[in-house]
Each structure stands twice: as structure tokens, then as C-alpha cells.
Design an enzyme around this catalytic site. Sequence first.
Site, PDB file in Angstrom:
ATOM      1  N   HIS A 292      34.948  32.928  21.661  1.00  0.00           N
ATOM      2  CA  HIS A 292      35.734  32.451  20.526  1.00  0.00           C
ATOM      3  C   HIS A 292      35.178  31.115  20.046  1.00  0.00           C
ATOM      4  CE1 HIS A 292      38.455  35.189  22.813  1.00  0.00           C
ATOM      5  NE2 HIS A 292      38.671  35.646  21.593  1.00  0.00           N
TER       6      HIS A 292
ATOM      7  N   ASP B 211      35.111  29.929  27.961  1.00  0.00           N
ATOM      8  CA  ASP B 211      35.183  30.795  26.776  1.00  0.00           C
ATOM      9  C   ASP B 211      33.990  30.532  25.862  1.00  0.00           C
ATOM     10  OD1 ASP B 211      35.771  32.304  24.562  1.00  0.00           O
ATOM     11  OD2 ASP B 211      37.731  31.407  24.173  1.00  0.00           O
TER      12      ASP B 211
ATOM     13  N   SER C 196      40.713  39.225  18.188  1.00  0.00           N
ATOM     14  CA  SER C 196      41.003  37.788  18.261  1.00  0.00           C
ATOM     15  C   SER C 196      40.050  36.958  17.410  1.00  0.00           C
ATOM     16  CB  SER C 196      40.949  37.312  19.718  1.00  0.00           C
ATOM     17  OG  SER C 196      39.734  37.696  20.328  1.00  0.00           O
TER      18      SER C 196
END
Length: 367
Positions: free
Chosen positions: A347, A344, A123
Site C-alpha cells: 500500500h 507493508d 484496498s
Amino acid sequence: MRFSSQENPSLFFSFFFFLCLYTVSAYTNTSSNNGEEAVRRELRSRRCNWFRGNWVYDAKYPLYDPYKCPFIDPQFNCKKYGRPDNLYLKYRWQPSSCSLPRFNGLYFLRKMRGKRIMFVGDSLSTNMWQSLACLIHSWVPNTRYTLRRQKGLVSLTFEEYRVTLKLYRTQFLVDLDSEKVGRVLKVDSIKQGRLWRGMDVLVFNSWHWWTHTGHIQPWDYMEDGKRLYKDMNRLVAYYKGMTTWSRWVNAFVDPSKTKVFFNGISPTHYEGKDWGEPMKTCKSQTQPFYGRKYPGGIPMAWVVLTKVMRRLKKPVHWLDITGLSQLRKDAHPSAFSGNHPGNDCSHWCLPGLPDTWNLLFYSKLFS
């Protein structure tokens, strides 16, 4: 024979029209050539370590408007999902002894006309792929593009230039197969590599998923040779997997046809002790870390990757983004993510840090 406008006015105006057309065309071509030459000079002039420096405020940032880029996934679209602050958008990476070349999307498209660039990884490769798509789109917002998605592969083509950005999703680079015993991560096998051949540029990334345990661990066993293991030291497993990848590069990449890049270890910011705030995470962080040395130190995965890179026989351009990314504790989605529940800190928001990764990629690609 004398030429007189009075004697033949239609001939005069025809001549004048074509003279103007030629002049405008020549001026346009000259301006375009001069513009490209200026970009080439800028790229040639940068002879320094682009990966050592600091983050500086730049009012001209960000490099694109997130509301005008059609390629950003909800997971990375922090402004759309309510992030209230803007300061994290305004930081530019400044190397210590030079400046990074400015991104020029038209130059990129013209230089890469008819070529295919594939990002291969997890990702975080998606993060970088979407960033590059937005950077290019901001330069040619009205150009036609085709976006195709199929299982494990996304392909974006800017049709006028026939430039294709591909994204091949793979968490480990090496193979993850379903077998009778369960899901097997094969650290010595890379059959999927056949799908990467024939590209003009390859950009690899892998580390993020090697650390996962428990219910988010996507494999049941590891296989090395003919032996199955219920688990293995993750750094040892990573070394074995990246060594398998390096053997694939040595065996199947023709450097005269394909340029290979590896985007380095992307750090996380779940533990505030890494930057001297033990009780905090990336949540509510609004500024980079400004100390002379990042307290968390270099990740051991970086050491492993360095060892693998030194043993490569084919040229691979290492985008050493770890140190500069460690400083950006403020640049994660945290709670402002469309489809990543919780906090998160692995990311990155777009626009944001991956745009700098792509500036480094752009500089290395054309310098």
C-alpha cells in the site's frame, strides 16, 4: 429631468448600493469564469504521454495536510503513526515533454456537480478513493459532507455540489461466493456488476489479491465454467477474470452516460533485487529509484492487462501507473501503519503516490 443627490438622498444611496452589488457580483462571476477557463486551457494544452517521466523535488508538496483530512485510514496515515522523514512527501511526477495539470478541487466539484463516481476494487482502490477525498476536501475544508459506510460500500457526498464518491470493495471484480464446498472464486461470473450500473464514472482496479497464497488466500477453489480447480496459474486466472470484466463493460456500459477508467498494476517493493539492492525492502527507503530503467522490469500482470485492454469494444481509459509507481520504493507505509502489522510494501502513504494517480485521473477525466 436632472438627478440630484441633494434632492433625494435615499434614492441616491439605494442606487449606489445596487450598483456596487452588481459590480461585485459581476466581478466575482467574471473571476470565477476566468479561473475555470484557465483550468480548461491548462487541461486542453497537455498533449503528451503523462505516464513517462521522472520524479522531481517540489517544495510546494504535499498537496494537503494529513492532519486536516478526516478520511485517511490508519493503514495509510504514515505521519500519524510515526514516520520520521518528510522527503517522500515532496516528490512531484514530471512527464518528459509536458507538465501535469494542477489539481483544482473547485473545478472538479463544479464540473461533476450532481454526479456519482464509483471506485471498484481492493484496498488499493481504497488508497486512491481516500486520496481523492482529501484532495477535494483541501479545496473546500468548510463545506458540508455526508459519509456513509455499510458492508462493502462507502459513500461520501459533498452536499453543496451533490458530488458523490463511492467505494465498492471487491478483491477480484469477478464473484467470490460461499458454497457447500467452500469459498469459490468464479473467474467467469460477475453478478455483483449490477451494483455498478448507473454511475457517471467508474474507476476499476484489480491484481493485488490474485497473487495471495496460504492462510491469506481468500478462496478455496476456482471455478471456470462448470469445473472446479484447487488452484490455477495466477496469471491465467487473472486473464480469465479480467476478460469476464471486459465482457461486462462491453455489455452494460453506455459510453454516452458513463466514463470508465482502469487504474493499472500497482507494484510492491518487498524484494530489493528489483531495484539493485538484494538485501533490502521498502523499509527505511527515503528516495525514489533514479536509474534510467527499473531493473525489475514490467510485471507480467501488466502484459496480461494490456492484452485485455486491446480487446475492449467500449472506451476504457487506462491509467498506466505501473512504471511511475515502480520508482517509488520510498512511498510505502512499511512499519508506519496503524492497522497493518509488519512491513507493508504494497500500500501507499497518504499524502503520497495515490495523489499522483488522481492527478492523472483528473487530467484524463477533463482533457
